[in-house]
Motif scaffolding. Structure first.
Motif, short mmCIF file in Angstrom:
data_model
loop_
_atom_site.label_atom_id
_atom_site.label_comp_id
_atom_site.label_asym_id
_atom_site.label_seq_id
_atom_site.Cartn_x
_atom_site.Cartn_y
_atom_site.Cartn_z
N LEU A 85 -90.92 -9.84 -46.34
CA LEU A 85 -90.45 -10.58 -45.20
C LEU A 85 -89.26 -10.18 -44.43
N CYS A 102 -86.58 -15.59 -40.69
CA CYS A 102 -87.12 -15.93 -41.91
C CYS A 102 -86.07 -15.69 -43.30
N ALA A 140 -95.09 -15.77 -40.90
CA ALA A 140 -95.54 -14.43 -41.06
C ALA A 140 -97.05 -14.24 -41.06
N TYR A 182 -98.21 -9.00 -32.94
CA TYR A 182 -97.11 -7.89 -33.53
C TYR A 182 -97.09 -6.69 -33.01
N SER A 240 -90.35 -7.40 -35.74
CA SER A 240 -89.44 -8.25 -36.68
C SER A 240 -88.29 -7.06 -37.23
#
Ligand code: 2AM
Length: 217
Positions: free
Chosen positions: A8, A75, A87, A96, A214
């Motif tokens: 993550l 996160c 996620a 994504y 991310s």
């Protein structure tokens, strides 16, 4: 286990293309430079310095914080509540790596942060987590109100503050504390909300391409 936690990221968000990052930074610098020279800003200078007579160079006052982005979900490598659920969300997975166009509709400055308000579209709101506004205690603001890009922070201030500063200004707006209209600037109209809080509503929103992805750090 630790491996699972590693998978993550620190946060998800929209990352501005590097070519437009410079443009946004320039616009923000121009705004700070102009704000600095306004008599009305000087009148309220003690919000920033604590002392009325001192000068402040806003361009020096704020430090840039890495790649320009609009955080969707913080996160903290899985330690933040709801990180795993976010996620694993199908919309998050589906988009994504996709390109989006973000609309920056205002710039704001407080003694702590400088940022840009991001006005999310319905589609972009699908990637917005359930409760970042409520987490900050702003229960009555519409979803997406916290969406922003941190452009700079004062010394010893963490970027998480930028969204809180924006919510504070928006709460004042919602409570019909209209703020003090200051003047029309080239970029838009400037309003003062007291305690060093300035909002420049852009005449023309800045549209910028951004990639939903991310950051691991
Ligand atoms: P920002 O979104 O205001 O810039 C890494 O620290 C990134 O995650 C920064 O972009 C930061 O702020 C954001 N961030 C840090 N802590 C956060 C929190 N508790 N809630 C939401 N975003 C956070």
């Amino acid at each position: 286990g630790p491996l699972e936690e590693m998978s993550l990221p620190l946060f998800f968000g929209w990352f501005l293309l590097s070519s437009v990052q410079d443009k946004v930074r320039c616009t923000s610098m121009d705004f700070l430079k102009t704000l600095d020279t306004l008599e009305v800003f000087k009148k309220h200078l003690s919000d920033f310095t604590g002392k009325a007579e001192k000068e402040v160079d806003l361009e020096q006052y704020f430090q840039a914080k890495g790649t320009l982005h609009c955080t969707t979900k913080f996160c903290d490598y899985g330690k933040a509540p709801g990180a795993k659920e976010y996620a694993q969300n199908t919309t998050v997975k589906e988009f994504y790596g996709s390109a989006f166009e973000l609309s920056l509709s205002a710039l704001f400055v407080t003694p702590r942060t400088v940022g840009a308000r991001v006005s999310l579209t319905e589609e972009q709101l699908l990637l917005w987590p359930a409760d970042p506004e409520e987490e900050a205690g702003s229960t009555s603001l519409p979803r997406g109100s916290r969406a922003h890009i941190t452009l700079g922070c004062a010394e010893h201030v963490e970027p998480v503050q930028t969204g809180l500063d924006l919510l504070e200004i928006e709460t004042l707006q919602q409570e019909h504390q209209q703020g003090e209209p200051i003047e029309e600037m080239e970029l838009g109209s400037l309003t003062y909300y007291g305690e060093g809080r300035w909002l420049l509503t852009l005449r023309e929103p800045i549209c910028t391409p951004a990639c939903f992805s991310s950051f691991y750090g």
